[in-house]
Motif scaffolding. Sequence first.
Motif, short mmCIF file in Angstrom:
data_model
loop_
_atom_site.label_atom_id
_atom_site.label_comp_id
_atom_site.label_asym_id
_atom_site.label_seq_id
_atom_site.Cartn_x
_atom_site.Cartn_y
_atom_site.Cartn_z
N UNK A 36 12.58 -46.78 -16.17
CA UNK A 36 11.66 -45.91 -15.46
C UNK A 36 10.55 -45.49 -16.37
N UNK A 37 10.52 -45.53 -17.90
CA UNK A 37 9.69 -45.08 -18.42
C UNK A 37 8.44 -46.11 -18.37
N UNK A 38 9.00 -47.39 -18.36
CA UNK A 38 7.96 -48.44 -18.48
C UNK A 38 7.02 -48.76 -17.26
N UNK A 39 7.96 -48.34 -16.09
CA UNK A 39 7.26 -48.50 -14.61
C UNK A 39 6.35 -47.48 -14.43
N UNK A 40 6.70 -45.91 -15.14
CA UNK A 40 5.85 -44.90 -14.97
C UNK A 40 4.57 -44.84 -15.74
N UNK A 41 4.55 -45.51 -16.83
CA UNK A 41 3.55 -45.48 -17.98
C UNK A 41 2.49 -46.63 -17.89
N UNK A 42 3.11 -47.63 -17.72
CA UNK A 42 2.62 -49.05 -17.72
C UNK A 42 2.20 -49.61 -16.54
N UNK A 43 1.53 -50.62 -16.47
CA UNK A 43 1.33 -51.21 -14.85
C UNK A 43 2.42 -52.24 -14.38
N UNK A 44 3.25 -52.45 -15.18
CA UNK A 44 4.78 -53.29 -14.80
C UNK A 44 5.42 -53.24 -15.68
N UNK A 45 6.57 -53.79 -15.68
CA UNK A 45 7.65 -53.71 -16.47
C UNK A 45 8.74 -55.01 -16.21
#
Length: 128
Positions: A95-104
């Motif tokens: 969830x953090x990866x998807x929220x703050x970066x462009x993709x995960x």
Amino acid sequence: MKKIMLVDDEKDQIYFIKTSFEKLFGNEYSIIPAESGEKCFELLINNEMPDLILLDIMMPKMNGWEVFDRLRANPAWKDIPIIFLTARTDEFAEHAGVLIAEDYIKKPIEIKELKTRMDNVLKKAKKK
């Protein structure tokens, strides 16, 4: 040619992605390896500016979250799109990866899917 910085402490992972991209999409991408967060910043300071950064989360010394925070805090680097690559499968990281970066993207990585997702992120970044 798009320059992609690959920040990952696993040399096997760097080798796999770099050689796969050279073989399959050699004229489209140049993969710039960085074995640590420190190496990533060393390259950036020396004006090795990528179009996109593939960033591992679990690395020694400086983890991917710390690298991400430092990138976003610097005006010269804050707009470089970032895709997290990780073996972490917990919901928080995802969830953090998807929220703050462009993709995960979870490891193990499928090269054609990685290319598709990178292309999507680069298209969105170009529109900004």
